[in-house]
Design a protein around this motif. Structure first.
Motif, PDB file in Angstrom:
ATOM      1  N   THR A 145     -11.825  -1.044   5.466  1.00  0.00           N
ATOM      2  CA  THR A 145     -12.248   0.197   6.107  1.00  0.00           C
ATOM      3  C   THR A 145     -13.097  -0.123   7.325  1.00  0.00           C
ATOM      4  N   GLN A 164      -5.238  -2.966   8.396  1.00  0.00           N
ATOM      5  CA  GLN A 164      -4.598  -4.116   7.765  1.00  0.00           C
ATOM      6  C   GLN A 164      -4.316  -5.148   8.855  1.00  0.00           C
ATOM      7  N   MET A 194      -3.831   4.811   8.631  1.00  0.00           N
ATOM      8  CA  MET A 194      -3.725   3.401   8.263  1.00  0.00           C
ATOM      9  C   MET A 194      -3.229   2.620   9.476  1.00  0.00           C
ATOM     10  N   VAL A 244      -6.937  -5.773   3.803  1.00  0.00           N
ATOM     11  CA  VAL A 244      -6.966  -4.323   3.982  1.00  0.00           C
ATOM     12  C   VAL A 244      -8.413  -3.900   3.816  1.00  0.00           C
ATOM     13  N   LYS A 278      -8.504   3.127   7.496  1.00  0.00           N
ATOM     14  CA  LYS A 278      -8.049   1.889   6.884  1.00  0.00           C
ATOM     15  C   LYS A 278      -7.354   1.009   7.933  1.00  0.00           C
ATOM     16  N   ASP A 319       0.844  -1.181   0.000  1.00  0.00           N
ATOM     17  CA  ASP A 319       0.000   0.000   0.000  1.00  0.00           C
ATOM     18  C   ASP A 319       0.881   1.234   0.000  1.00  0.00           C
ATOM     19  N   ASP A 362     -11.386  -4.197   1.268  1.00  0.00           N
ATOM     20  CA  ASP A 362     -11.031  -3.622  -0.030  1.00  0.00           C
ATOM     21  C   ASP A 362     -10.098  -4.550  -0.813  1.00  0.00           C
TER      22      ASP A 362
END
Length: 308
Positions: free
Chosen positions: A269, A213, A185, A267, A211, A153, A286
């Motif tokens: 939201t 991960q 993130m 990954v 976001k 990313d 996503d």
């Protein structure tokens, strides 16, 4: 000179226990049974077993023909305990076999990683409704594993716990949580997973739209829609017997093609939903990939020092 068979068996059992614990350390399998913070204690146990083995070896062969101390003191002594000189009975054989069982399993039975079946027995769906409660955090597993090696990313990396930070003060912990809410993130690693998990569930409003991960194994429930699943991990406080489940509900179109126990990295939201009357976070995916099960699949709480 007399060779005492039972004393020899006891010596071998002590040596076997020492060797079994040492072997678990050597192969790295020990962390599949206990929290790594107890590794020092288990090494001490292995050393003590070996010392007891050395002591026991000296008794296996006797050269003196003098009567045993119990014989000199009278039968009352021997009636209360056994020095290994009495007859080898069926009862003793069963006792030795029972003691041998954990040794044999430790050497020859591979460690079974906790999976979705165990999670279901522990109440996999129920944990979702309890996520907004305060989590108990005591220790954590240090690891050099990176989270973004499978998914790339363009976001900058957020602050990380370093390998040297085996513990932190309450002030450092609170400061780190404040920093998390400022990140666009959130990259969850094994080291700081519990920090993210607790903070997101307790202060969800600060993380909506951000976001995230993370990785874990797939857990599904009959009450889920076909596009829902939980990305789950097992959190071990002391040993696998007290393992609890942590995880985030996720939604994405490809969820039906994934089977339980599949490890994925995603990954997505952060959003909010309601499940069985409880408000909780949900991650809209996503991007995702399937990954191999990590060598260390479990999570461990972080040690918080209350001193400032």
């Amino acid at each position: 000179m007399k060779f005492h068979v039972q004393l020899a068996i006891r010596a071998l059992l002590l040596l076997a226990f020492s060797a079994m614990i040492a072997n678990l350390h050597w192969t790295g399998e020990l962390t599949k049974f206990i929290n790594p913070k107890y590794e020092g204690l288990s090494k001490t146990a292995a050393i003590l077993f070996f010392i007891l083995f050395l002591v026991q070896v000296t008794r296996v062969i006797s050269f003196s023909k003098a009567p045993h101390s119990c014989d000199q003191a009278g039968q009352a002594c021997c009636s209360h305990h056994d020095h290994g000189h009495s007859a080898f009975t069926r009862k003793k054989m069963i006792a030795y076999l029972i003691i041998m069982t954990p040794i044999m399993t430790g050497f020859f039975v591979p460690a079974k990683i906790l999976d979705a079946a165990i999670a279901d027995k522990k109440g996999g769906a129920f944990i979702l409704t309890q996520q907004n409660q305060s989590a108990k955090i005591e220790d954590y597993l240090t690891s050099n594993e990176t989270i973004d090696e499978n998914i790339s990313d363009e976001h900058e990396a957020d602050p990380r716990l370093t390998e040297e930070k085996l513990e932190m003060t309450k002030k450092q912990y609170d400061k780190l949580k404040q920093q998390l809410s400022q990140q666009s993130m959130l990259k969850m690693t094994d080291e700081d997973y519990t920090i993210y998990y607790e903070e997101i569930n307790q202060n969800l409003e600060n993380y909506l739209g951000k976001k995230i991960q993370l990785k874990g194994f797939v857990l599904k429930e009959e009450s889920f829609t076909e596009n829902q699943l939980v990305i789950s991990r097992f959190l071990i406080t002391h040993c696998v017997a007290d393992a609890s489940i942590v995880g985030f509900l996720t939604e994405f179109l490809e969820a039906p093609i994934l089977t339980e126990d599949t490890w994925i990295e995603v990954v997505g939201t952060i959003s909010q939903t309601t499940y069985e009357g409880a408000s909780l976070p949900v991650i809209h995916i996503d991007d995702w990939v399937t990954i191999e099960q990590p060598e260390s699949p479990y999570l461990y709480p972080i040690n918080i020092r209350m001193s400032f």
